[in-house]
Design a protein around this motif. Structure first.
Motif, PDB file in Angstrom:
ATOM      1  N   ASN A  76     -18.840  21.882 109.336  1.00 49.09           N
ATOM      2  CA  ASN A  76     -17.788  22.316 110.635  1.00 49.09           C
ATOM      3  C   ASN A  76     -17.198  23.434 110.511  1.00 49.09           C
ATOM      4  O   ASN A  76     -16.353  23.751 111.011  1.00 49.09           O
ATOM      5  CB  ASN A  76     -16.835  21.175 110.622  1.00 49.09           C
ATOM      6  N   ALA A  77     -17.803  24.472 109.817  1.00 49.06           N
ATOM      7  CA  ALA A  77     -17.145  25.822 109.646  1.00 49.06           C
ATOM      8  C   ALA A  77     -17.034  26.668 111.090  1.00 49.06           C
ATOM      9  O   ALA A  77     -17.963  26.497 112.047  1.00 49.06           O
ATOM     10  CB  ALA A  77     -17.964  26.702 108.691  1.00 49.06           C
ATOM     11  N   GLN A  78     -15.967  27.553 110.852  1.00 48.70           N
ATOM     12  CA  GLN A  78     -15.763  28.409 112.471  1.00 48.70           C
ATOM     13  C   GLN A  78     -15.812  29.609 111.553  1.00 48.70           C
ATOM     14  O   GLN A  78     -15.237  30.050 110.665  1.00 48.70           O
ATOM     15  CB  GLN A  78     -14.571  27.892 113.033  1.00 48.70           C
ATOM     16  N   VAL A  79     -16.396  30.674 112.207  1.00 51.48           N
ATOM     17  CA  VAL A  79     -16.443  32.179 112.183  1.00 51.48           C
ATOM     18  C   VAL A  79     -15.964  32.810 113.372  1.00 51.48           C
ATOM     19  O   VAL A  79     -16.815  32.616 114.551  1.00 51.48           O
ATOM     20  CB  VAL A  79     -17.724  32.853 111.612  1.00 51.48           C
ATOM     21  N   TYR A  80     -14.893  33.462 113.493  1.00 46.86           N
ATOM     22  CA  TYR A  80     -14.611  34.250 114.572  1.00 46.86           C
ATOM     23  C   TYR A  80     -13.658  35.223 114.636  1.00 46.86           C
ATOM     24  O   TYR A  80     -13.238  35.695 113.653  1.00 46.86           O
ATOM     25  CB  TYR A  80     -13.605  32.875 115.626  1.00 46.86           C
ATOM     26  N   GLY A  81     -13.205  35.871 115.810  1.00 43.80           N
ATOM     27  CA  GLY A  81     -12.223  37.014 115.647  1.00 43.80           C
ATOM     28  C   GLY A  81     -13.383  38.058 115.570  1.00 43.80           C
ATOM     29  O   GLY A  81     -14.422  37.985 116.313  1.00 43.80           O
ATOM     30  N   TYR A  82     -13.007  39.109 114.841  1.00 44.27           N
ATOM     31  CA  TYR A  82     -13.884  40.092 114.360  1.00 44.27           C
ATOM     32  C   TYR A  82     -14.706  39.723 112.987  1.00 44.27           C
ATOM     33  O   TYR A  82     -15.043  41.008 112.264  1.00 44.27           O
ATOM     34  CB  TYR A  82     -13.268  41.604 114.444  1.00 44.27           C
ATOM     35  N   ALA A  83     -14.374  38.742 112.434  1.00 44.53           N
ATOM     36  CA  ALA A  83     -15.091  38.300 111.094  1.00 44.53           C
ATOM     37  C   ALA A  83     -16.501  38.678 110.841  1.00 44.53           C
ATOM     38  O   ALA A  83     -17.324  38.625 111.904  1.00 44.53           O
ATOM     39  CB  ALA A  83     -14.802  36.839 110.908  1.00 44.53           C
ATOM     40  N   ARG A  84     -16.776  38.961 109.882  1.00 42.51           N
ATOM     41  CA  ARG A  84     -18.179  39.233 109.347  1.00 42.51           C
ATOM     42  C   ARG A  84     -18.761  38.306 108.173  1.00 42.51           C
ATOM     43  O   ARG A  84     -17.958  38.281 107.000  1.00 42.51           O
ATOM     44  CB  ARG A  84     -18.483  40.629 108.906  1.00 42.51           C
ATOM     45  N   VAL A  85     -19.921  37.713 108.096  1.00 36.42           N
ATOM     46  CA  VAL A  85     -20.212  37.016 107.178  1.00 36.42           C
ATOM     47  C   VAL A  85     -21.785  37.641 106.713  1.00 36.42           C
ATOM     48  O   VAL A  85     -22.552  37.314 107.630  1.00 36.42           O
ATOM     49  CB  VAL A  85     -20.403  35.528 107.305  1.00 36.42           C
ATOM     50  N   VAL A  91     -20.705  29.902 104.043  1.00 37.43           N
ATOM     51  CA  VAL A  91     -19.382  29.201 104.670  1.00 37.43           C
ATOM     52  C   VAL A  91     -19.929  27.880 104.978  1.00 37.43           C
ATOM     53  O   VAL A  91     -20.709  27.733 105.918  1.00 37.43           O
ATOM     54  CB  VAL A  91     -18.725  30.046 105.694  1.00 37.43           C
ATOM     55  N   TYR A  92     -19.138  26.761 104.585  1.00 34.98           N
ATOM     56  CA  TYR A  92     -19.505  25.565 104.897  1.00 34.98           C
ATOM     57  C   TYR A  92     -18.279  24.792 104.737  1.00 34.98           C
ATOM     58  O   TYR A  92     -17.134  25.161 104.482  1.00 34.98           O
ATOM     59  CB  TYR A  92     -20.679  24.937 104.127  1.00 34.98           C
ATOM     60  N   GLY A  93     -18.716  23.371 105.118  1.00 38.58           N
ATOM     61  CA  GLY A  93     -17.570  22.385 105.178  1.00 38.58           C
ATOM     62  C   GLY A  93     -16.586  22.625 106.428  1.00 38.58           C
ATOM     63  O   GLY A  93     -16.990  22.868 107.483  1.00 38.58           O
ATOM     64  N   TYR A  94     -15.210  22.789 106.242  1.00 41.60           N
ATOM     65  CA  TYR A  94     -14.109  22.937 107.474  1.00 41.60           C
ATOM     66  C   TYR A  94     -13.675  24.193 107.157  1.00 41.60           C
ATOM     67  O   TYR A  94     -12.595  24.370 107.901  1.00 41.60           O
ATOM     68  CB  TYR A  94     -13.302  21.884 107.476  1.00 41.60           C
ATOM     69  N   ALA A  95     -14.349  25.094 106.608  1.00 42.35           N
ATOM     70  CA  ALA A  95     -13.975  26.414 106.289  1.00 42.35           C
ATOM     71  C   ALA A  95     -13.756  27.177 107.650  1.00 42.35           C
ATOM     72  O   ALA A  95     -14.409  27.212 108.501  1.00 42.35           O
ATOM     73  CB  ALA A  95     -14.766  27.055 105.208  1.00 42.35           C
ATOM     74  N   TRP A  96     -12.805  28.155 107.546  1.00 42.18           N
ATOM     75  CA  TRP A  96     -12.639  29.217 108.684  1.00 42.18           C
ATOM     76  C   TRP A  96     -12.488  30.573 108.146  1.00 42.18           C
ATOM     77  O   TRP A  96     -11.829  31.069 107.278  1.00 42.18           O
ATOM     78  CB  TRP A  96     -11.249  28.771 109.609  1.00 42.18           C
ATOM     79  N   VAL A  97     -13.254  31.436 108.670  1.00 36.90           N
ATOM     80  CA  VAL A  97     -13.207  32.949 108.375  1.00 36.90           C
ATOM     81  C   VAL A  97     -12.789  33.533 109.786  1.00 36.90           C
ATOM     82  O   VAL A  97     -13.620  33.313 110.922  1.00 36.90           O
ATOM     83  CB  VAL A  97     -14.556  33.351 107.864  1.00 36.90           C
ATOM     84  N   SER A  98     -11.643  34.196 109.926  1.00 40.77           N
ATOM     85  CA  SER A  98     -11.497  34.625 111.265  1.00 40.77           C
ATOM     86  C   SER A  98     -10.643  36.271 111.072  1.00 40.77           C
ATOM     87  O   SER A  98     -10.665  36.786 110.045  1.00 40.77           O
ATOM     88  CB  SER A  98     -10.363  33.960 111.610  1.00 40.77           C
TER      89      SER A  98
END
Length: 228
Positions: A76-85, A91-98
């Protein structure tokens, strides 16, 4: 809403059993990475998945974020904004990268962890549980940040002892054991004995923690001189 990409007929089955499809950007025909369905990548904004990166499950990439190379975003991970992976990051689980955060190398961000601001997580580092890395934090090498730890500035890494030491604003991690500053101050020798540290090794660790401001040294009170 006009689509910016489509799912192609090219597909593969992951080791976990999910079927993912190669995407293609409509503006220039660029072949992108892989998604399980359109819900994994927003049709709005400039967000995109590049190379052989994979996004599946209920994970979402949106706004202007990018996932590239061999990175994987799932759960249920979310990557948003200007984030880079990027690279081999996961990235997994309920993690957020923003925001402007970057996760790359072989790094992992998982469970309920958040990485935001201008933070970097790289190398073999892991941010997990309810940990937060934000501001200008740099979590690199073999560092592991977990529990309720919060890192807003660059953490201090100390090598060359029996175990690596990572010092953040709120926690200290020595090897695989991490606790709040006060816990270390009250229990350093007990933990050292449990892990087989000699007295000299314990003193070395204490010296570094005092230098980093983790341990507050008590000033000796001097008795006022009696007047003759």
């Amino acid at each position: 809403m006009q689509k910016k990409y489509i799912l192609t007929q090219e597909f593969k089955v992951l080791l976990t059993g999910e079927t993912v499809y190669r995407i293609k950007r409509l503006s220039d025909g660029l072949a992108g990475g892989w998604v399980q369905s359109e819900k994994n990548l927003s049709q709005e904004g400039s967000c995109f998945i590049y190379g052989d990166a994979v996004v599946y499950g209920d994970a979402v990439v949106r706004e202007d974020a990018r996932v590239c190379e061999n990175a994987v975003v799932s759960g249920n991970a979310q990557v948003y904004g200007y984030a880079r992976v990027c690279e081999n990051a996961v990235v997994y689980g309920y993690a957020w990268v923003s925001e402007n955060a970057c996760v790359y190398g072989n790094a992992r961000v998982c469970e309920d962890a958040w990485v935001s601001g201008n933070a970097w997580v790289c190398g073999n580092a892991v941010v997990r549980e309810d940990a937060r890395a934000y501001g200008n934090a740099r979590v690199c090498g073999d560092a592991e940040v977990y529990g309720n730890a919060q890192i807003a500035k660059t953490p201090i890494f100390i090598a060359g002892l029996a175990h690596h030491i990572t010092i953040t604003e709120t926690h200290v991690f020595i090897g695989c054991e991490g606790h709040a500053h006060k816990y270390w101050q009250n229990n350093l020798h007990e933990i050292g004995d449990r892990h087989g540290y000699t007295q000299e090794q314990q003193n070395q660790v204490k010296k570094h923690l005092i230098a980093a401001g983790v341990f507050k040294t008590k000033k000796r009170k001097t008795k006022p001189k009696k007047r003759k």
